[in-house]
Design a protein around this motif. Structure first.
Motif, PDB file in Angstrom:
ATOM      1  N   LYS A 164       0.840  -1.206   0.000  1.00 49.15           N
ATOM      2  CA  LYS A 164       0.000   0.000   0.000  1.00 49.15           C
ATOM      3  C   LYS A 164       0.869   1.248   0.000  1.00 49.15           C
ATOM      4  CE  LYS A 164      -4.365  -1.179   2.249  1.00 49.15           C
ATOM      5  NZ  LYS A 164      -4.998  -1.199   3.575  1.00 49.15           N
ATOM      6  N   LYS A 165       1.929   1.201   0.811  1.00 51.90           N
ATOM      7  CA  LYS A 165       2.808   2.360   0.911  1.00 51.90           C
ATOM      8  C   LYS A 165       3.459   2.656  -0.441  1.00 51.90           C
ATOM      9  CE  LYS A 165       6.846   4.078   3.335  1.00 51.90           C
ATOM     10  NZ  LYS A 165       7.875   3.827   4.348  1.00 51.90           N
ATOM     11  N   ARG A 166       3.873   1.604  -1.131  1.00 51.16           N
ATOM     12  CA  ARG A 166       4.502   1.785  -2.439  1.00 51.16           C
ATOM     13  C   ARG A 166       3.515   2.405  -3.428  1.00 51.16           C
ATOM     14  NH1 ARG A 166       7.190  -2.893  -2.430  1.00 51.16           N
ATOM     15  NH2 ARG A 166       5.724  -4.028  -3.730  1.00 51.16           N
ATOM     16  N   MET A 167       2.246   1.959  -3.357  1.00 51.41           N
ATOM     17  CA  MET A 167       1.220   2.524  -4.233  1.00 51.41           C
ATOM     18  C   MET A 167       1.031   4.021  -3.974  1.00 51.41           C
ATOM     19  SD  MET A 167      -1.555  -0.595  -4.154  1.00 51.41           S
ATOM     20  CE  MET A 167      -2.926   0.565  -4.210  1.00 51.41           C
ATOM     21  N   VAL A 168       1.028   4.360  -2.683  1.00 48.71           N
ATOM     22  CA  VAL A 168       0.849   5.769  -2.303  1.00 48.71           C
ATOM     23  C   VAL A 168       2.005   6.611  -2.829  1.00 48.71           C
ATOM     24  CG1 VAL A 168       0.857   7.372  -0.346  1.00 48.71           C
ATOM     25  CG2 VAL A 168      -0.570   5.330  -0.254  1.00 48.71           C
ATOM     26  N   ILE A 169       3.233   6.132  -2.620  1.00 51.46           N
ATOM     27  CA  ILE A 169       4.419   6.883  -3.059  1.00 51.46           C
ATOM     28  C   ILE A 169       4.398   7.064  -4.574  1.00 51.46           C
ATOM     29  CG2 ILE A 169       6.962   6.888  -3.162  1.00 51.46           C
ATOM     30  CD1 ILE A 169       6.407   7.026  -0.299  1.00 51.46           C
ATOM     31  N   ASN A 170       4.014   6.005  -5.296  1.00 50.64           N
ATOM     32  CA  ASN A 170       3.945   6.112  -6.761  1.00 50.64           C
ATOM     33  C   ASN A 170       2.923   7.146  -7.202  1.00 50.64           C
ATOM     34  OD1 ASN A 170       5.963   4.303  -7.267  1.00 50.64           O
ATOM     35  ND2 ASN A 170       4.584   2.525  -7.395  1.00 50.64           N
TER      36      ASN A 170
END
Ligand code: NI
Length: 177
Positions: A164-170
């Motif tokens: 989820k965090k990676r999705m947010v950062i992207n």
């Protein structure tokens, strides 16, 4: 204290949001100016809390719009709109936790339910140089906990799963272009 004319809101990903902060030695006129600038930025972007690193100042300073928080919770309005927190120290947090939706001016358009201690007891210096001890619950506790994280280079999205965090950062990266 850095030149306050240049302060502006910093958006994740940015290394300045990930660094430890330094204690403030004294309440100077410049520091009060910084708080005023932070209040303006907070108002401009419709936030209820803002910490030094979010405007590029790696100092242990936080401003919270306690009036808006009290209004939102139907509580008695405080005498002053803004709570100015310098060098906060967590005395204790409750074992009891609760879920609450969080957002962050440095993480725009992203909102997630995050679990944190329900109440917090904190000590700090205020803008008059007085030592204050405060026990908070509800949205105020949540806000203080979130802002103290900022002083340690931590964002609320760090509590999400790595995916989820990676999705947010992207998503944030795309917004920045
Ligand atoms: Ni934040």
């Amino acid at each position: 204290m850095e030149d306050v004319k240049n302060i502006s809101l910093i958006i994740e990903p940015d290394p300045r949001l990930r660094q430890p902060t330094q204690k403030v030695d004294e309440v100077s006129p410049k520091l009060l100016e910084v708080f005023n600038s932070m209040a303006k930025i907070m108002e401009q972007f419709d936030g209820i809390g803002l910490a030094g690193p979010q405007v590029g100042l790696l100092k242990k300073i936080i401003i919270i719009d306690v009036e808006t928080i009290a209004r939102e919770e139907g509580k008695e309005l405080p005498k002053k709109r803004y709570l100015k927190i310098i060098n906060p120290l967590i005395i204790s947090t409750s074992k009891e936790v609760c879920m609450m939706e969080e957002g962050c001016l440095s993480v725009p358009t992203i909102y997630y339910e995050i679990e944190r201690p329900k109440t917090i007891k904190v000590s700090f210096m205020d803008e008059n140089g007085d030592n204050i001890e405060l026990e908070a619950d509800g949205l105020l506790a949540r806000c203080i906990e979130h802002e103290i994280d900022h002083l340690n280079g931590k964002l609320f999205i760090d509590y999400l799963s790595p995916l989820k965090k990676r999705m947010v950062i992207n998503k944030l990266k795309k917004m920045k272009v």
